[in-house]
Design an enzyme around this catalytic site. Structure first.
Site, short mmCIF file in Angstrom:
data_model
loop_
_atom_site.label_atom_id
_atom_site.label_comp_id
_atom_site.label_asym_id
_atom_site.label_seq_id
_atom_site.Cartn_x
_atom_site.Cartn_y
_atom_site.Cartn_z
N HIS B 132 0.87 -1.17 0.00
CA HIS B 132 0.00 0.00 0.00
C HIS B 132 0.91 1.23 0.00
O HIS B 132 1.99 1.20 0.59
CB HIS B 132 -0.85 -0.03 1.27
N ASP B 213 3.12 -4.31 8.01
CA ASP B 213 1.89 -3.55 7.84
C ASP B 213 0.73 -4.54 7.97
O ASP B 213 0.43 -5.29 7.04
CB ASP B 213 1.88 -2.88 6.46
N GLN B 216 -4.47 -4.92 7.04
CA GLN B 216 -5.50 -5.79 6.47
C GLN B 216 -5.56 -7.14 7.16
O GLN B 216 -6.39 -7.97 6.78
CB GLN B 216 -5.24 -5.99 4.97
N LYS B 239 -10.45 0.08 10.04
CA LYS B 239 -10.64 -1.16 9.26
C LYS B 239 -11.02 -2.32 10.17
O LYS B 239 -11.37 -3.40 9.68
CB LYS B 239 -9.36 -1.51 8.50
N CYS B 379 -4.65 2.34 -3.77
CA CYS B 379 -3.44 2.86 -3.14
C CYS B 379 -2.30 1.86 -3.21
O CYS B 379 -1.49 1.76 -2.29
CB CYS B 379 -3.68 3.26 -1.68
#
Ligand SMILES: Cc1ncc(COP(=O)(O)O)c(C=O)c1O
Ligand SMILES: Cc1ncc(COP(=O)(O)O)c(C=O)c1O
Lengths: 154, 421, 421, 154
Positions: B132, B213, B216, B239, B379
């Protein structure tokens, strides 16, 4: 199958998308511009030729969503043959319409001058799509400005 | 306890909404999730009954607010199995969390005592081609500030069941020159779940820091920072069924304690003097100014909600949805799945293209049928470049997603094909 | 329309609360303000009916969320009379807004095209001795990063009606070497309102940028960025009856357009490539990642609320409270006001000491009587150093403050003196 | 005038504040420490002398709020004369009490060993004040550790 009644995909838009007008780059031109909508990758290359203060001819090629391509096609129909001042006024009015966030009140006068372009009214509710509808119009404006500048400095 | 999706749906007020006169089918949870009523109630209760600034106040409201805020920190620590609650730094989102690490590292250049973190020409920062932008641009900017070299692991095969890192290159791209390896746990564009332990092991072998990261993955699978073995893990509240405006950086305490500060301001100091300032211990060192108090408390409620569902159950529910959706979508004429075509090492986020129709038109026409999906480069533009496409349409699932909604999606995509052809 | 404080109080649900069995008297608004019901309702409505990510989404919810978020930007622009709504950058708080400017400036060092913003050895950054740490530490850190020299304007007289900058020094401290002058509009520790036009004029004369910290003025007086004449103005949502987790940086468009980015990530880019990235125009260039969407929308509701009251009326109400409170507090045995003793160029924030009693004990014992005030250095430690005191007790007023509450404060402080003597 | 019933300012705290015990620095000592609470500026300087594994003497001087000063006074009363191990156990228990956020369940045993220190229970509800109550105890612990270290390296 058909689209919903309140669809932004008015038949007119789909028609222009499938059969775009003034599509193809013209050979004789005063200016060429290439505009990109970075968020969605829509692209348009556009050439204009001016004569006697009017848009004598315009041709374009592009890649992108139906809104960007159909809007460019409708725009071309509208401005070719029009005095530059009138084309710029149309561009202004279309820009206003697109920035109305779905609250534009279209007058009959608007429908008279904007013709098929009023079909894009529904797009104004979708901020992410407004840029698509404006792509060709902005390219046209730049190309005209560019032609003028070349004339002046010529 | 079996996962009762209908009961879950009742917890989310927005799911009662209609758009364009039809019930909402929200398939854009990878972009942002919807919020359960308990999160909204927690926010309202905080503001209506306990609102005050934290840390600074000696009065009752201030103490209540501080206790609520710090309790949220404890909840987040437990949620990701952090060994120490002081390893949880609240940020405004994942992006800030990732930038925080990148800036703290470049600030080491002028900080006495932080020499071991200094990065400069000759050093390398490694990311992946499927990052991302929020885990890509901060590292490009770090390289710009420090003169380090930006490198990346490529996405290999782009055919069906491709969309994964070229594993062979891990050992050649991550070398003794590598100082940081930053990578996404689950790709928001492809759904791919990356081989964390493989990457962490290689980074550790060459002495590089690892930044994961987990934006998600945190909402979708049990996240255990100790099991991941990385040095820093970032994720974002909105999220994972929490409020907007709050994210988390988890970091190993000894690293956080050694890093220079990022933002300067109230609450991150030990003592301030016009001629020099000393800084508080983590996590406060990295929380300048009034924090996102209500949002952190709301995020605490969100992780309580998720824990009550059970993250194992959440993961199983979404995996079942993925197995249901993949073959059904693949059957649609002209549809190409961008990312792994099978449910192995893969999250419930499905990007696709539809021959002859621009992704924006797909998404827009689906919306007119009540179905909310995302279109664009998500993104993660280098992913589109890698696949040679301008954009994709993406459907992504959450705790409240049903197989009926997937059926609606499949039917909707078929309809889109008909309109545009 | 006269200002009806009783009607205003009904808008704030928390004011119905009791603490320690007595009604809450909240006199800590300079720390954080309470929230009117309309802000809570706006947040709930956003999450329950329109929640989606902004900018990226083409679907209905995404469009509604984007329109709400951008409408909030417009409201904020109107509230501070910004000439262009694209001059409003949403941040997480004032502290981030101030750090944003400081980091964008140091990032100019490695950004082609931003040469005019570069700062280095020999350059000077000027602040004042009465800054909040959030407008002090970022500049100390900027000096550390760039080698520039940190200088400051001193607080002069500390007697009654002192607590103001030494005006004579403005011309000697701000010189041709000065690149940035950063100062607080209204001091959170002293209540002093600084001579903005005097400072801006001098800064402009020497070609320095001006950064005004309006955290304590935005909630209390009509703020007009064009009238202030500064280059950047920062303020924070939670002090102006809005949610936590959102702040604003206003900047002149041409300056924002010339500055390099600060945080890297989603939404702040124009196009991203593994080998290089270009950045979006302001304000998006400075808004990396998912913004504090609901909070910005909530802040929009807060400024609507303030505008409906009328900022002129708010200022008049608070000025009357100040004139009521100052002499009554000054009469209390052993009480010394820290900051101007008269209501001239002064906001409704009153710091004081009580002979023989530590400020924390004052505040704590007041709390036991339901009165919430703050004690400490108020994140402006150099002010305490200047006055030679460890801390102060501070009472600060807002739209909902009444003269009865001031009476309760005065009586409470008297009682504290009796207990400890 | 008196304080509210549920006040954290128990009479015992006010008494210690007004008349602190073991106040003043002792002449003969094994270690001296200076601790500051940066958020409120409370300070304490504390000296200890150990003998036969016990805290033979302790004296302190300080500046700050009543909670920090009274707590140091109470602590001094409690630990002087006690074996180091016992003093450390008391410190542990007091720390626990302070970190209870107002939820501590005080047993009779606690009251027996912590004596006057149980009066600080109310402070645990106020995170900003907990550090005040702990200041003297933390200083005592450091001073004892410091003395031990000096002995070992002597
Ligand atoms: C004058 C002043 N500047 C800056 C700040 C920092 O604001 P925030 O904590 O919201 O970042 C505050 C308040 O804390 C303040 O009073
Ligand atoms: C994989 C990934 N990383 C980072 C981010 C950035 O999160 P945020 O926008 O909350 O900062 C996102 C989502 O936008 C994401 O999907």
């Amino acid at each position: 199958m058909s689209v919903p009644m309140d669809s932004i995909y008015q038949q007119i838009i789909l028609d222009h998308y499938k059969n775009p007008h003034h599509h193809g780059l013209i050979e004789e031109f005063d200016a060429e511009v290439h505009h990109v909508n970075p968020t969605c990758g829509d692209e348009v290359t556009l050439r204009v030729r001016l004569a006697d203060g009017a848009i004598a001819d315009l041709g374009w090629d592009g890649d992108g969503c139906s809104i960007s391509q159909a809007s460019t096609s409708v725009m071309a129909d509208l401005v070719v043959g029009k005095p530059v001042a009138e084309a710029m006024a149309l561009q202004e009015r279309f820009l206003e319409l697109m920035q109305s966030q779905g609250n534009a009140e279209l007058t009959e006068g608007d429908e008279d001058v904007l013709e098929d372009a009023v079909a894009f009214e529904g797009v104004s509710k979708y901020p992410a799509r407004v840029k698509c509808a404006l792509l060709g119009w902005m390219a046209m404006k730049s190309a005209v400005v560019e032609s003028d500048r070349q004339e002046e400095t010529a | 306890m079996p996962f009762d999706v209908e009961a879950v749906r009742k917890d989310f007020p927005i799911l009662a909404r209609e758009v364009h006169g039809v019930p909402l089918v929200y398939l854009d949870s990878a972009n942002t999730s919807q919020k359960p009523q308990v999160v909204l109630d927690t926010l309202t209760d905080f503001y209506a009954n306990h609102n005050a600034n934290v840390a600074r106040a000696v009065h009752t409201l201030g103490s209540e607010a501080t206790n609520a805020f710090e309790a949220a920190r404890g909840k987040l620590a437990a949620f990701v199995n952090a060994p120490d609650r002081n390893e949880i730094v609240f940020t405004k989102n994942s992006s800030e969390a990732l930038n925080l690490v990148a800036y703290a590292l470049s600030n080491a250049a002028t900080t006495i005592g932080a020499e071991r973190f200094r990065i400069g020409p000759g050093d390398e920062i490694v990311v992946t081609e499927m990052e991302h932008h929020s885990n890509l641009v901060p590292w490009q900017l770090l390289c710009q500030r420090t003169g380090a070299t930006f490198r990346w692991l490529r996405i290999g095969d782009t055919g069906p069941d491709g969309g994964r890192l070229v594993e062979d290159e891990i050992d050649t791209v991550i070398t003794e020159r590598t100082r940081v390896v930053a990578f996404v746990h689950q790709s928001n564009a492809l759904g791919t779940i990356n081989p964390v332990s493989r990457l962490v092991a290689r980074a550790r072998a060459v002495g590089a820091l690892t930044v994961v990261d987990a934006s998600q993955s945190a909402p979708h699978l049990p996240l255990d920072v100790q099991a991941l073995g990385a040095d820093f893990v970032a994720f974002t509240g909105h999220k994972m069924y929490g409020p907007t405006g709050v994210g988390v950086l988890w970091g190993r305490y000894d690293l956080l304690a050694g890093l220079p500060p990022f933002l300067g301001g109230g609450e991150m100091i030990e003592t301030v003097d016009m001629t020099g300032t000393t800084f508080a211990a983590p996590p406060h060192r990295f929380e300048a100014g009034t924090p996102m108090i209500a949002q952190a408390v709301g995020l605490g409620a969100a992780v309580d909600y998720l824990s009550a569902l059970g993250m194992e159950n959440v993961a199983a529910h979404e995996h079942a949805l993925l197995e249901y959706a993949l073959p059904r979508l693949a059957e649609v004429e002209g549809l190409r799945i961008i990312g792994p075509a099978t449910a192995v090492d893969r999250g419930a986020t499905i990007s696709f293209t539809l021959a002859g129709v621009h992704p924006h038109d797909v998404a827009q026409l689906l919306d007119e049928g009540g179905i909310a999906v995302r279109a664009g480069h998500h993104c993660a533009r280098p992913v589109c470049v890698r696949y040679g496409i301008p954009a994709t349409t993406r459907a992504s699932f959450g705790v409240y997603t049903t197989t009926e909604e997937i059926d609606a999606l499949v039917a909707g995509v078929r309809r889109v094909g008909e309109v545009f052809r």
